[in-house]
Design an enzyme around this catalytic site. Sequence first.
Site, short mmCIF file in Angstrom:
data_model
loop_
_atom_site.label_atom_id
_atom_site.label_comp_id
_atom_site.label_asym_id
_atom_site.label_seq_id
_atom_site.Cartn_x
_atom_site.Cartn_y
_atom_site.Cartn_z
N ASP A 174 0.85 -1.18 0.00
CA ASP A 174 0.00 0.00 0.00
C ASP A 174 0.89 1.24 0.00
OD1 ASP A 174 0.87 -0.66 2.52
OD2 ASP A 174 -1.11 -0.71 3.44
N GLU B 229 -5.38 3.57 4.15
CA GLU B 229 -5.78 4.21 5.40
C GLU B 229 -7.18 4.80 5.32
OE1 GLU B 229 -4.14 4.04 8.05
OE2 GLU B 229 -2.04 3.75 7.54
ZN ZN Z 1 -2.11 2.58 9.22
ZN ZN Z 2 -0.73 0.57 7.42
#
Ligand code: ZN
Ligand code: ZN
Length: 403
Positions: free
Chosen positions: A65, A135
């Site tokens: 990510d 997030e």
């Molecule tokens: Zn995080």
């Molecule tokens: Zn994370």
Amino acid sequence: MDLEALYRDLHSHPELAFTEHRTAGIVAERLTDLGVDEVHTGIATTGVVGVLRNGDGPTVLLRADMDALPVREQTGLPWASTQTVTDEAGNAIPLMHACGHDIHITCLLGAVESLAASRSDWAGTLVALFQPAEEHGGGAQVMVDDDLYEKVPVPDVVLGQHVLPLPAGMVGAHPGPAMAAVDTMEVTLHGRGGHGSQPHTTVDPVVMAAATVMRLQTVVAREIAPHDTAVVTVGTLHAGTKNNIIAAEATLGISVRSFNEEVRQRVLEGVDRVIEAESQASGAPQAPDREWGERYPVTVNEPEAAERVNAAFAAEFGADNVFDPGALSGSEDVGNLATAAGAPLVYWMLGGADPEAVRRAVEAGTVDTDIPTNHSPYFAPLPQPTIDTGVRALVVAAREWLA
Ligand code: ZN
Ligand code: ZN
């Protein structure tokens, strides 16, 4: 590739969910330099996927990510972020890679480099996926919905890792439910505003909110069995503008974590009931409103695949460096990439803290105060051996499937 330099650069230039334009540009450029067969960009705005085809064999998806957080960095590191973005109201929002996603990107590029350089040792297809918005905004599902698996090969297994403040050099996957489901919501409690000197003419949403926050803490304590676990956190609470004004409404930002569907439903029902009832108890002129935010499922490591990865880690790093992190109350959306592909998931934890600092803190009983966790302004993974370990972990796990 100089992975440490890459890491420091990424760390100095954090970007929020779905705005990872610079990061995505660097990732796409590096993938091209490494000679992967396809580079797909712009999936779910900023998602990037590299595909390395190497003959017949299974398809392995490795995921990193890319997004950072609105945190003002206080690590004091030479490569600390000083970046900000301006929000709609014109406020400067500080930015920091406070969850270590910069480590994830760096390690995945390192793994692609290693696998691209050793094509004669394996066969199959490697899909290196760089996801936006973990997030905030559910980037994994947004990529799936943006026809991810029509653009890139459907994987036989999905693998990934998250850096945590455990000793650097250590890795391990928890078989079964490994990370909690999260349900986030924004609740607006409606009162009736007025003059601070005349509370009897108003319905005070601050008192209503205070009672709601306290009562919400009884949902887990009094309604969930001791052998089950759940978390209810009120992370934001906003009301009012001035001491002598009673506000018209209050908003609560709530997150609920759970590890199975039954508990999840029970907690969510309890939260709903408390919010409705406290509003009624206050004589609110209007029922509360709720808007859902992120809702991520339980992250489940397919047990057999997780054991297989842990065994490969033990062979690579030595059994002493492989640990079972247990089920974590944090949440992830990586599972959506596996579910959409009908593939097993193995998502392991990667130690990133200074082992000596951890040892001292454990001895002194000060781990909670001395070892900064993810999302802390002091979160500062040790670049090495964290990056080396993370690269090797990805390669070793991928090679379990890439014949
Ligand atoms: Zn995080
Ligand atoms: Zn994370």
